[in-house]
Design an enzyme around this catalytic site. Sequence first.
Site, mmCIF file in Angstrom:
data_model
loop_
_atom_site.group_PDB
_atom_site.id
_atom_site.type_symbol
_atom_site.label_atom_id
_atom_site.label_comp_id
_atom_site.label_asym_id
_atom_site.label_seq_id
_atom_site.Cartn_x
_atom_site.Cartn_y
_atom_site.Cartn_z
ATOM 1 N N VAL A 1 -10.970 3.176 -3.591
ATOM 2 C CA VAL A 1 -10.641 2.667 -4.928
ATOM 3 C C VAL A 1 -11.674 1.578 -5.263
ATOM 4 C CG1 VAL A 1 -8.929 1.541 -6.384
ATOM 5 C CG2 VAL A 1 -8.180 3.168 -4.622
ATOM 6 N N ASP B 1 0.854 -1.181 0.000
ATOM 7 C CA ASP B 1 0.000 0.000 0.000
ATOM 8 C C ASP B 1 0.897 1.241 0.000
ATOM 9 O OD1 ASP B 1 -3.216 0.545 0.965
ATOM 10 O OD2 ASP B 1 -1.793 2.217 1.061
ATOM 11 N N ILE B 2 0.511 2.233 -0.810
ATOM 12 C CA ILE B 2 1.322 3.447 -0.949
ATOM 13 C C ILE B 2 1.262 4.306 0.316
ATOM 14 C CG2 ILE B 2 -0.421 5.025 -1.921
ATOM 15 C CD1 ILE B 2 1.652 5.700 -4.124
ATOM 16 N N HIS C 1 -7.053 -5.543 2.141
ATOM 17 C CA HIS C 1 -5.950 -4.947 2.896
ATOM 18 C C HIS C 1 -5.375 -6.039 3.803
ATOM 19 C CE1 HIS C 1 -6.842 -0.555 2.289
ATOM 20 N NE2 HIS C 1 -8.067 -1.006 2.081
ATOM 21 N N ASN D 1 -12.908 -3.059 2.445
ATOM 22 C CA ASN D 1 -13.860 -1.979 2.651
ATOM 23 C C ASN D 1 -14.888 -1.949 1.523
ATOM 24 O OD1 ASN D 1 -12.428 -1.117 4.944
ATOM 25 N ND2 ASN D 1 -11.047 0.123 3.694
ATOM 26 N N HIS E 1 -10.231 -5.000 -3.126
ATOM 27 C CA HIS E 1 -8.871 -5.268 -2.661
ATOM 28 C C HIS E 1 -8.931 -5.669 -1.199
ATOM 29 C CE1 HIS E 1 -9.873 -0.988 -2.443
ATOM 30 N NE2 HIS E 1 -9.228 -0.959 -1.293
HETATM 31 P P1 5GP Z 1 -9.705 1.695 0.261
HETATM 32 O O1 5GP Z 1 -9.759 3.035 0.929
HETATM 33 O O2 5GP Z 1 -10.393 1.731 -1.088
HETATM 34 O O3 5GP Z 1 -10.146 0.563 1.120
HETATM 35 O O4 5GP Z 1 -8.165 1.411 0.022
HETATM 36 C C1 5GP Z 1 -7.462 1.877 -1.076
HETATM 37 C C2 5GP Z 1 -6.004 1.751 -0.735
HETATM 38 O O5 5GP Z 1 -5.259 1.884 -1.925
HETATM 39 C C3 5GP Z 1 -5.517 2.835 0.235
HETATM 40 O O6 5GP Z 1 -4.990 2.225 1.398
HETATM 41 C C4 5GP Z 1 -4.471 3.582 -0.577
HETATM 42 O O7 5GP Z 1 -3.366 3.984 0.200
HETATM 43 C C5 5GP Z 1 -4.082 2.581 -1.645
HETATM 44 N N1 5GP Z 1 -3.666 3.182 -2.899
HETATM 45 C C6 5GP Z 1 -4.334 4.149 -3.587
HETATM 46 N N2 5GP Z 1 -3.661 4.461 -4.701
HETATM 47 C C7 5GP Z 1 -2.556 3.667 -4.716
HETATM 48 C C8 5GP Z 1 -1.469 3.536 -5.644
HETATM 49 O O8 5GP Z 1 -1.379 4.199 -6.664
HETATM 50 N N3 5GP Z 1 -0.510 2.617 -5.335
HETATM 51 C C9 5GP Z 1 -0.577 1.858 -4.198
HETATM 52 N N4 5GP Z 1 0.428 0.986 -4.005
HETATM 53 N N5 5GP Z 1 -1.582 1.954 -3.321
HETATM 54 C C10 5GP Z 1 -2.559 2.860 -3.578
#
Ligand code: 5GP
Length: 122
Positions: free
Chosen positions: A96, A30-31, A102, A87, A100
């Site tokens: 996103v 995760d970034i 986590h 989520n 996915h």
């Molecule tokens: P969500 O909030 O949808 O459950 O999680 C999305 C996750 O994707 C977040 O933890 C965010 O940091 C990660 N994320 C978003 N854009 C990128 C990216 O371009 N690269 C990586 N490696 N992670 C990303």
Amino acid sequence: MADTIFTKIINKDIPADILYEDELSLAFKDINPQAPVHFLVIPKKAIATINDIGEDDRELVGHLSYVAAKVADELGIAEEGYRTVMNCNEFGGQSVYHIHLHVMGGKLLGWPPFTDKPKTLE
Ligand code: 5GP
């Protein structure tokens, strides 16, 4: 569904720190890590949310947990433990719209998660 940033990562159009890849899935760091170890496991098939998982996707979604455990073991966090979270939509904190898993570990995590935001269903 519209392409997301994760489609670009799958297609290697943008870089990611990839930990595991097979024909069905991809795992990458995760970034914006929320734990000492925080990676995501995604299906290569674009499914927007948990609500969009179809009957034919059940094995694929199970595969994500299999990959999560395999990579967690490789990263040395399996024995102490870790958390997997998927989520869903706004209230679930999804940002996103490509499902996915986590995977977070490397320290003792609190439970339950909470938010100070006052928004509720009522
Ligand atoms: P969500 O909030 O949808 O459950 O999680 C999305 C996750 O994707 C977040 O933890 C965010 O940091 C990660 N994320 C978003 N854009 C990128 C990216 O371009 N690269 C990586 N490696 N992670 C990303």
